[in-house]
Write a protein that holds these residues in place. Structure first.
Motif, PDB file in Angstrom:
ATOM      1  N   ALA A 110       0.897  -1.375   0.122  1.00  0.00           N
ATOM      2  CA  ALA A 110      -0.123  -0.015  -0.087  1.00  0.00           C
ATOM      3  C   ALA A 110       0.744   1.373   0.119  1.00  0.00           C
ATOM      4  CB  ALA A 110      -0.898  -0.089   1.183  1.00  0.00           C
ATOM      5  N   ARG A 111       1.893   1.153   0.821  1.00  0.00           N
ATOM      6  CA  ARG A 111       2.813   2.296   0.912  1.00  0.00           C
ATOM      7  C   ARG A 111       3.439   2.682  -0.343  1.00  0.00           C
ATOM      8  NH1 ARG A 111       6.593   1.426   4.830  1.00  0.00           N
ATOM      9  NH2 ARG A 111       5.620  -0.878   5.225  1.00  0.00           N
ATOM     10  N   SER A 112       3.730   1.671  -1.202  1.00  0.00           N
ATOM     11  CA  SER A 112       4.767   1.563  -2.323  1.00  0.00           C
ATOM     12  C   SER A 112       3.741   2.106  -3.305  1.00  0.00           C
ATOM     13  CB  SER A 112       5.631   0.366  -2.590  1.00  0.00           C
ATOM     14  OG  SER A 112       6.092   0.559  -3.604  1.00  0.00           O
ATOM     15  N   TYR A 113       2.633   1.430  -3.320  1.00  0.00           N
ATOM     16  CA  TYR A 113       1.542   1.643  -4.450  1.00  0.00           C
ATOM     17  C   TYR A 113       0.909   3.133  -4.340  1.00  0.00           C
ATOM     18  CZ  TYR A 113      -2.549   0.385  -7.641  1.00  0.00           C
ATOM     19  OH  TYR A 113      -3.405   0.403  -8.416  1.00  0.00           O
ATOM     20  N   ARG A 114       0.891   3.624  -3.147  1.00  0.00           N
ATOM     21  CA  ARG A 114       0.286   4.892  -3.156  1.00  0.00           C
ATOM     22  C   ARG A 114       1.347   5.841  -3.848  1.00  0.00           C
ATOM     23  NH1 ARG A 114       0.735   5.396   1.936  1.00  0.00           N
ATOM     24  NH2 ARG A 114      -1.755   5.185   2.258  1.00  0.00           N
ATOM     25  N   ASN A 115       2.745   5.608  -3.776  1.00  0.00           N
ATOM     26  CA  ASN A 115       3.650   6.572  -4.480  1.00  0.00           C
ATOM     27  C   ASN A 115       3.403   6.434  -6.084  1.00  0.00           C
ATOM     28  OD1 ASN A 115       4.658   7.389  -1.857  1.00  0.00           O
ATOM     29  ND2 ASN A 115       6.161   5.698  -2.125  1.00  0.00           N
ATOM     30  N   ASP A 116       3.318   5.049  -6.328  1.00  0.00           N
ATOM     31  CA  ASP A 116       3.316   4.978  -7.960  1.00  0.00           C
ATOM     32  C   ASP A 116       2.115   5.255  -8.543  1.00  0.00           C
ATOM     33  OD1 ASP A 116       5.953   3.866  -7.722  1.00  0.00           O
ATOM     34  OD2 ASP A 116       5.145   1.995  -7.593  1.00  0.00           O
ATOM     35  N   ILE A 117       1.002   5.521  -7.874  1.00  0.00           N
ATOM     36  CA  ILE A 117      -0.275   5.927  -8.861  1.00  0.00           C
ATOM     37  C   ILE A 117      -0.713   7.367  -8.410  1.00  0.00           C
ATOM     38  CG2 ILE A 117      -0.902   3.481  -8.945  1.00  0.00           C
ATOM     39  CD1 ILE A 117      -3.227   4.289  -6.881  1.00  0.00           C
ATOM     40  N   ALA A 118       0.088   8.061  -7.628  1.00  0.00           N
ATOM     41  CA  ALA A 118      -0.352   9.422  -6.982  1.00  0.00           C
ATOM     42  C   ALA A 118      -0.452  10.251  -8.235  1.00  0.00           C
ATOM     43  CB  ALA A 118       0.817   9.776  -6.112  1.00  0.00           C
ATOM     44  N   HIS A 119       0.197  10.255  -9.257  1.00  0.00           N
ATOM     45  CA  HIS A 119       0.153  11.129 -10.254  1.00  0.00           C
ATOM     46  C   HIS A 119      -1.154  11.030 -11.173  1.00  0.00           C
ATOM     47  CE1 HIS A 119       1.286   7.416 -12.339  1.00  0.00           C
ATOM     48  NE2 HIS A 119       0.858   7.614 -13.560  1.00  0.00           N
ATOM     49  N   VAL A 157      -5.278   9.352  -7.837  1.00  0.00           N
ATOM     50  CA  VAL A 157      -5.895   8.187  -7.139  1.00  0.00           C
ATOM     51  C   VAL A 157      -5.406   8.209  -5.560  1.00  0.00           C
ATOM     52  CG1 VAL A 157      -6.466   5.544  -6.856  1.00  0.00           C
ATOM     53  CG2 VAL A 157      -6.531   6.949  -9.354  1.00  0.00           C
ATOM     54  N   SER A 158      -6.048   8.162  -4.726  1.00  0.00           N
ATOM     55  CA  SER A 158      -5.744   8.007  -3.058  1.00  0.00           C
ATOM     56  C   SER A 158      -5.659   6.653  -2.753  1.00  0.00           C
ATOM     57  CB  SER A 158      -6.597   8.818  -2.287  1.00  0.00           C
ATOM     58  OG  SER A 158      -6.489  10.240  -2.707  1.00  0.00           O
ATOM     59  N   VAL A 159      -4.869   6.261  -1.810  1.00  0.00           N
ATOM     60  CA  VAL A 159      -4.890   4.869  -1.343  1.00  0.00           C
ATOM     61  C   VAL A 159      -4.686   5.137   0.284  1.00  0.00           C
ATOM     62  CG1 VAL A 159      -3.449   2.890  -1.019  1.00  0.00           C
ATOM     63  CG2 VAL A 159      -3.318   4.010  -3.070  1.00  0.00           C
ATOM     64  N   SER A 160      -5.671   4.426   0.787  1.00  0.00           N
ATOM     65  CA  SER A 160      -5.688   4.481   2.287  1.00  0.00           C
ATOM     66  C   SER A 160      -5.563   2.877   2.913  1.00  0.00           C
ATOM     67  CB  SER A 160      -7.240   4.637   2.807  1.00  0.00           C
ATOM     68  OG  SER A 160      -7.376   5.961   2.649  1.00  0.00           O
ATOM     69  N   ARG A 179     -12.772  11.349   5.620  1.00  0.00           N
ATOM     70  CA  ARG A 179     -11.895  12.625   6.038  1.00  0.00           C
ATOM     71  C   ARG A 179     -10.438  12.435   5.106  1.00  0.00           C
ATOM     72  NH1 ARG A 179     -10.788  12.096  12.204  1.00  0.00           N
ATOM     73  NH2 ARG A 179      -9.289  13.447  11.736  1.00  0.00           N
ATOM     74  N   GLY A 180     -10.836  11.797   4.355  1.00  0.00           N
ATOM     75  CA  GLY A 180      -9.557  11.288   3.291  1.00  0.00           C
ATOM     76  C   GLY A 180      -8.097  10.950   4.116  1.00  0.00           C
ATOM     77  N   LYS A 181      -8.180   9.984   5.043  1.00  0.00           N
ATOM     78  CA  LYS A 181      -7.020   9.931   5.776  1.00  0.00           C
ATOM     79  C   LYS A 181      -6.388   8.731   5.094  1.00  0.00           C
ATOM     80  CE  LYS A 181      -6.908   9.761  10.146  1.00  0.00           C
ATOM     81  NZ  LYS A 181      -7.277   9.420  11.716  1.00  0.00           N
ATOM     82  N   ASP A 182      -5.019   8.588   5.047  1.00  0.00           N
ATOM     83  CA  ASP A 182      -4.284   7.675   4.241  1.00  0.00           C
ATOM     84  C   ASP A 182      -4.043   6.567   5.257  1.00  0.00           C
ATOM     85  OD1 ASP A 182      -3.990   9.025   2.072  1.00  0.00           O
ATOM     86  OD2 ASP A 182      -2.093  10.184   2.476  1.00  0.00           O
ATOM     87  N   TYR A 183      -3.869   6.643   6.568  1.00  0.00           N
ATOM     88  CA  TYR A 183      -3.848   5.582   7.569  1.00  0.00           C
ATOM     89  C   TYR A 183      -4.966   5.616   8.547  1.00  0.00           C
ATOM     90  CZ  TYR A 183       0.852   5.543   5.299  1.00  0.00           C
ATOM     91  OH  TYR A 183       1.745   5.604   4.372  1.00  0.00           O
ATOM     92  N   ILE A 184      -5.573   4.624   8.787  1.00  0.00           N
ATOM     93  CA  ILE A 184      -6.894   4.663   9.609  1.00  0.00           C
ATOM     94  C   ILE A 184      -6.429   3.383  10.627  1.00  0.00           C
ATOM     95  CG2 ILE A 184      -9.348   4.182   9.905  1.00  0.00           C
ATOM     96  CD1 ILE A 184      -9.312   5.027   6.934  1.00  0.00           C
ATOM     97  N   TYR A 185      -6.414   3.880  12.156  1.00  0.00           N
ATOM     98  CA  TYR A 185      -6.102   3.203  13.292  1.00  0.00           C
ATOM     99  C   TYR A 185      -7.314   3.030  14.288  1.00  0.00           C
ATOM    100  CZ  TYR A 185      -0.987   3.131  11.932  1.00  0.00           C
ATOM    101  OH  TYR A 185       0.214   3.393  11.281  1.00  0.00           O
TER     102      TYR A 185
END
Length: 246
Positions: free
Chosen positions: A152-161, A164-167, A205-211
């Protein structure tokens, strides 16, 4: 009308998410293996559309996700399973079963629908707080969720352009049919209703990390910063399992 696709929709957190999103007026694409439960979910409201397939089966996944009734604004990949390793005896078949659903199942889904990801969409992956701290007997489950976390953390970087958001979602212990099988203490156990509420709030809320629950996951995250030997001693006591099987 916003649309959400949810895998693992026939049990636990996924089932509750279907009910809650439908109640909020979303169009819901509920994905799962249990035909009877899918039919029950479809009967809740005309906004719920069921897709029956097994994420561990590539052909089924491709067939089911190739043509969707609507294009989702939100994709929640939630299907998961848990099996434990007893006494440190590694079972490669068990490890494979857990990885097939928790990690490779998510990859199969994304592989099929990735060409539909567009600006403004959000991809949500349901991981586990177990991915951040090594817990006893969790060699299979924890490793599968750790793999999902890294992805998820790697994929977020690769599709940010693409816009598309990744949570990434980190639940603690949630009372579900899966955790009902656990034979150890589950500190700060919460209901599926509470878990669904926290997920929906975090995604809204558009949070990338939800705990959640906040206190329990915060404790484990702090433990994760300690030396590994300390982590092992503390977590063994925290989940009510003694070290070395004693």
């Amino acid at each position: 009308m916003s649309t959400v696709l949810i895998t693992g929709a026939t049990s636990g957190i996924g089932e509750q998410l279907v009910k809650d999103y439908s109640a909020k007026g979303w169009q819901v694409i509920a994905c799962g293996r249990n035909q009877e439960k899918l039919a029950q979910l479809e009967s809740l409201d005309e906004t719920v559309h069921a897709l029956k397939f097994d994420v561990s089966d590539k052909e089924q996944t491709q067939q089911a996700l190739t043509t969707l009734p609507a294009l989702p604004d939100l994709w929640i990949f939630n299907a998961g399973n848990c099996e434990y390793i007893d006494d440190g005896v590694i079972d490669s078949d068990l490890m494979s079963r857990v990885m097939e659903i928790n990690f490779h199942g998510v990859m199969r889904c994304i592989e099929v629908v990735q060409h539909q990801f567009a600006k403004g969409m959000r991809v949500a992956l349901v991981g586990s707080i177990a991915s951040e701290v090594a817990l006893t007997r969790s060699e299979a489950y924890g490793a599968s969720k750790a793999a999902l976390s890294y992805f998820a953390r790697s994929y977020r970087n690769d599709i940010a352009h693409k816009g598309v958001s990744v949570s990434l979602i980190f639940p603690g212990f949630v009372k579900t049919p899966l955790t009902d099988k656990n034979d150890f203490d589950m500190p700060m156990l919460i209901s599926v209703e509470e878990a669904s509420k926290r997920i929906i709030e975090g995604l809204n809320r558009g949070k990338d990390y939800i705990y959640f629950p906040r206190r329990f996951t915060w404790i484990l995250r702090v433990i994760g910063t300690l030396p590994y030997q300390w982590q092992a001693k503390i977590t063994a006591k925290l989940v009510g399992v003694k070290e070395n099987g004693q």
